[in-house]
Write a protein that holds these residues in place. Structure first.
Motif, PDB file in Angstrom:
ATOM      1  N   ILE A 189     -14.372   1.988  26.269  1.00  0.00           N
ATOM      2  CA  ILE A 189     -15.887   1.132  26.045  1.00  0.00           C
ATOM      3  C   ILE A 189     -15.609  -0.258  26.064  1.00  0.00           C
ATOM      4  O   ILE A 189     -16.142  -1.004  26.809  1.00  0.00           O
ATOM      5  CB  ILE A 189     -16.243   1.580  24.899  1.00  0.00           C
ATOM      6  CG1 ILE A 189     -16.637   3.021  24.781  1.00  0.00           C
ATOM      7  CG2 ILE A 189     -17.681   0.825  24.672  1.00  0.00           C
ATOM      8  CD1 ILE A 189     -17.687   3.629  25.734  1.00  0.00           C
ATOM      9  N   THR A 190     -14.443  -0.797  25.481  1.00  0.00           N
ATOM     10  CA  THR A 190     -14.487  -2.055  25.365  1.00  0.00           C
ATOM     11  C   THR A 190     -13.457  -2.631  26.375  1.00  0.00           C
ATOM     12  O   THR A 190     -13.388  -3.817  26.701  1.00  0.00           O
ATOM     13  CB  THR A 190     -13.901  -2.788  23.725  1.00  0.00           C
ATOM     14  OG1 THR A 190     -12.783  -2.101  23.729  1.00  0.00           O
ATOM     15  CG2 THR A 190     -14.601  -2.025  22.867  1.00  0.00           C
ATOM     16  N   GLY A 191     -12.372  -1.886  26.983  1.00  0.00           N
ATOM     17  CA  GLY A 191     -11.500  -2.366  27.928  1.00  0.00           C
ATOM     18  C   GLY A 191     -10.338  -3.379  27.198  1.00  0.00           C
ATOM     19  O   GLY A 191      -9.553  -3.791  27.822  1.00  0.00           O
ATOM     20  N   THR A 192     -10.316  -3.133  25.736  1.00  0.00           N
ATOM     21  CA  THR A 192      -9.358  -3.824  25.042  1.00  0.00           C
ATOM     22  C   THR A 192      -8.674  -2.759  24.447  1.00  0.00           C
ATOM     23  O   THR A 192      -9.345  -1.698  23.829  1.00  0.00           O
ATOM     24  CB  THR A 192      -9.642  -4.908  24.119  1.00  0.00           C
ATOM     25  OG1 THR A 192     -10.589  -4.525  23.155  1.00  0.00           O
ATOM     26  CG2 THR A 192     -10.240  -6.173  25.125  1.00  0.00           C
ATOM     27  N   ILE A 193      -7.568  -3.067  23.734  1.00  0.00           N
ATOM     28  CA  ILE A 193      -6.770  -2.144  22.769  1.00  0.00           C
ATOM     29  C   ILE A 193      -7.138  -2.497  21.499  1.00  0.00           C
ATOM     30  O   ILE A 193      -6.706  -3.613  20.937  1.00  0.00           O
ATOM     31  CB  ILE A 193      -5.364  -1.984  23.122  1.00  0.00           C
ATOM     32  CG1 ILE A 193      -4.972  -1.509  24.444  1.00  0.00           C
ATOM     33  CG2 ILE A 193      -4.617  -0.886  22.115  1.00  0.00           C
ATOM     34  CD1 ILE A 193      -3.479  -1.597  24.996  1.00  0.00           C
ATOM     35  N   PRO A 194      -7.810  -1.539  20.730  1.00  0.00           N
ATOM     36  CA  PRO A 194      -8.216  -1.667  19.199  1.00  0.00           C
ATOM     37  C   PRO A 194      -7.045  -1.725  18.272  1.00  0.00           C
ATOM     38  O   PRO A 194      -6.056  -0.953  18.619  1.00  0.00           O
ATOM     39  CB  PRO A 194      -9.106  -0.744  19.041  1.00  0.00           C
ATOM     40  CG  PRO A 194      -8.973   0.282  19.776  1.00  0.00           C
ATOM     41  CD  PRO A 194      -8.429   0.037  21.129  1.00  0.00           C
ATOM     42  N   SER A 195      -7.127  -2.726  17.128  1.00  0.00           N
ATOM     43  CA  SER A 195      -5.969  -2.487  16.353  1.00  0.00           C
ATOM     44  C   SER A 195      -6.340  -1.074  15.537  1.00  0.00           C
ATOM     45  O   SER A 195      -7.257  -0.591  15.532  1.00  0.00           O
ATOM     46  CB  SER A 195      -6.115  -3.625  15.140  1.00  0.00           C
ATOM     47  OG  SER A 195      -7.335  -3.459  14.216  1.00  0.00           O
ATOM     48  N   SER A 196      -5.233  -0.889  14.694  1.00  0.00           N
ATOM     49  CA  SER A 196      -5.028   0.453  14.054  1.00  0.00           C
ATOM     50  C   SER A 196      -5.906   0.523  12.879  1.00  0.00           C
ATOM     51  O   SER A 196      -6.671   1.518  12.687  1.00  0.00           O
ATOM     52  CB  SER A 196      -3.552   0.640  13.523  1.00  0.00           C
ATOM     53  OG  SER A 196      -3.143  -0.324  12.759  1.00  0.00           O
ATOM     54  N   ALA A 249     -11.203   2.575  10.695  1.00  0.00           N
ATOM     55  CA  ALA A 249     -12.569   2.357  10.340  1.00  0.00           C
ATOM     56  C   ALA A 249     -13.576   3.178  11.154  1.00  0.00           C
ATOM     57  O   ALA A 249     -14.499   3.793  10.781  1.00  0.00           O
ATOM     58  CB  ALA A 249     -12.943   0.642  10.242  1.00  0.00           C
ATOM     59  N   MET A 250     -13.183   3.196  12.627  1.00  0.00           N
ATOM     60  CA  MET A 250     -14.285   3.815  13.458  1.00  0.00           C
ATOM     61  C   MET A 250     -14.082   5.250  13.289  1.00  0.00           C
ATOM     62  O   MET A 250     -15.003   5.879  13.330  1.00  0.00           O
ATOM     63  CB  MET A 250     -13.958   3.403  14.988  1.00  0.00           C
ATOM     64  CG  MET A 250     -14.892   4.005  15.998  1.00  0.00           C
ATOM     65  SD  MET A 250     -16.670   3.336  15.361  1.00  0.00           S
ATOM     66  CE  MET A 250     -16.584   1.762  15.917  1.00  0.00           C
ATOM     67  N   ALA A 251     -12.925   5.908  12.887  1.00  0.00           N
ATOM     68  CA  ALA A 251     -12.733   7.268  12.773  1.00  0.00           C
ATOM     69  C   ALA A 251     -13.570   7.670  11.612  1.00  0.00           C
ATOM     70  O   ALA A 251     -14.296   8.626  11.347  1.00  0.00           O
ATOM     71  CB  ALA A 251     -11.330   7.665  12.834  1.00  0.00           C
ATOM     72  N   GLY A 252     -13.577   6.608  10.466  1.00  0.00           N
ATOM     73  CA  GLY A 252     -14.201   7.089   9.240  1.00  0.00           C
ATOM     74  C   GLY A 252     -15.666   7.028   9.603  1.00  0.00           C
ATOM     75  O   GLY A 252     -16.320   7.941   8.919  1.00  0.00           O
ATOM     76  N   ILE A 253     -16.315   5.973  10.172  1.00  0.00           N
ATOM     77  CA  ILE A 253     -17.607   6.006  10.474  1.00  0.00           C
ATOM     78  C   ILE A 253     -18.048   7.224  11.117  1.00  0.00           C
ATOM     79  O   ILE A 253     -19.013   7.826  10.780  1.00  0.00           O
ATOM     80  CB  ILE A 253     -17.847   4.625  11.214  1.00  0.00           C
ATOM     81  CG1 ILE A 253     -17.674   3.484  10.314  1.00  0.00           C
ATOM     82  CG2 ILE A 253     -19.465   4.699  11.774  1.00  0.00           C
ATOM     83  CD1 ILE A 253     -17.523   2.179  10.946  1.00  0.00           C
ATOM     84  N   SER A 263      -7.543   9.753  19.981  1.00  0.00           N
ATOM     85  CA  SER A 263      -8.825   9.913  20.775  1.00  0.00           C
ATOM     86  C   SER A 263      -9.884   8.950  20.504  1.00  0.00           C
ATOM     87  O   SER A 263     -10.481   8.353  21.405  1.00  0.00           O
ATOM     88  CB  SER A 263      -9.441  11.274  20.442  1.00  0.00           C
ATOM     89  OG  SER A 263      -8.596  12.331  20.717  1.00  0.00           O
ATOM     90  N   ILE A 264     -10.003   8.539  19.507  1.00  0.00           N
ATOM     91  CA  ILE A 264     -10.956   7.498  19.073  1.00  0.00           C
ATOM     92  C   ILE A 264     -10.215   5.830  19.499  1.00  0.00           C
ATOM     93  O   ILE A 264     -11.236   5.345  20.180  1.00  0.00           O
ATOM     94  CB  ILE A 264     -10.629   7.039  17.426  1.00  0.00           C
ATOM     95  CG1 ILE A 264     -11.437   8.268  16.744  1.00  0.00           C
ATOM     96  CG2 ILE A 264     -11.531   5.813  17.206  1.00  0.00           C
ATOM     97  CD1 ILE A 264     -12.854   8.507  16.911  1.00  0.00           C
ATOM     98  N   LYS A 265      -8.940   5.851  19.607  1.00  0.00           N
ATOM     99  CA  LYS A 265      -8.386   4.695  20.229  1.00  0.00           C
ATOM    100  C   LYS A 265      -8.774   4.728  21.870  1.00  0.00           C
ATOM    101  O   LYS A 265      -9.229   3.668  22.254  1.00  0.00           O
ATOM    102  CB  LYS A 265      -6.904   4.695  19.950  1.00  0.00           C
ATOM    103  CG  LYS A 265      -6.361   3.227  20.573  1.00  0.00           C
ATOM    104  CD  LYS A 265      -4.678   3.201  19.903  1.00  0.00           C
ATOM    105  CE  LYS A 265      -4.294   1.989  20.123  1.00  0.00           C
ATOM    106  NZ  LYS A 265      -2.750   1.887  19.525  1.00  0.00           N
ATOM    107  N   ARG A 266      -8.461   5.864  22.526  1.00  0.00           N
ATOM    108  CA  ARG A 266      -8.906   5.881  23.848  1.00  0.00           C
ATOM    109  C   ARG A 266     -10.469   5.645  24.062  1.00  0.00           C
ATOM    110  O   ARG A 266     -10.567   5.064  25.135  1.00  0.00           O
ATOM    111  CB  ARG A 266      -8.405   7.482  24.465  1.00  0.00           C
ATOM    112  CG  ARG A 266      -6.851   7.425  24.622  1.00  0.00           C
ATOM    113  CD  ARG A 266      -6.470   8.696  25.092  1.00  0.00           C
ATOM    114  NE  ARG A 266      -4.965   8.830  25.084  1.00  0.00           N
ATOM    115  CZ  ARG A 266      -4.381  10.110  24.917  1.00  0.00           C
ATOM    116  NH1 ARG A 266      -5.144  11.137  24.930  1.00  0.00           N
ATOM    117  NH2 ARG A 266      -3.181  10.095  24.698  1.00  0.00           N
TER     118      ARG A 266
END
Length: 66
Positions: free
Chosen positions: A34-41, A46-50, A26-29
């Motif tokens: 938002i960014t239009g790019t696929i974020p690295s794992s 890190a974003m899930a933790g934040i 869900s965080i990745k999607r």
């Protein structure tokens, strides 16, 4: 409410916090939308933790206001 009840409530909230997690898919999607790019794992982790810390702070603030 006595001090012991407050401590028990805090421990319950902490246990729920420790067990909770945002779905990495869900965080990745969301980040991809938002960014239009696929974020690295690593960025997703890190974003899930934040996000988890942010929600925990909101919950703790609300608990203190009650």
């Amino acid at each position: 409410m006595n001090v012991r009840e407050q401590i028990d409530e805090q421990l319950d909230r902490y246990e729920m916090y420790r067990r909770s997690a945002f779905s990495k898919i869900s965080i990745k999607r969301f980040m991809n939308s938002i960014t239009g790019t696929i974020p690295s794992s690593n960025v997703v982790i890190a974003m899930a933790g934040i996000a988890k810390v942010f929600v925990e702070e909101i919950m703790e603030e609300e608990a203190l206001d009650i």
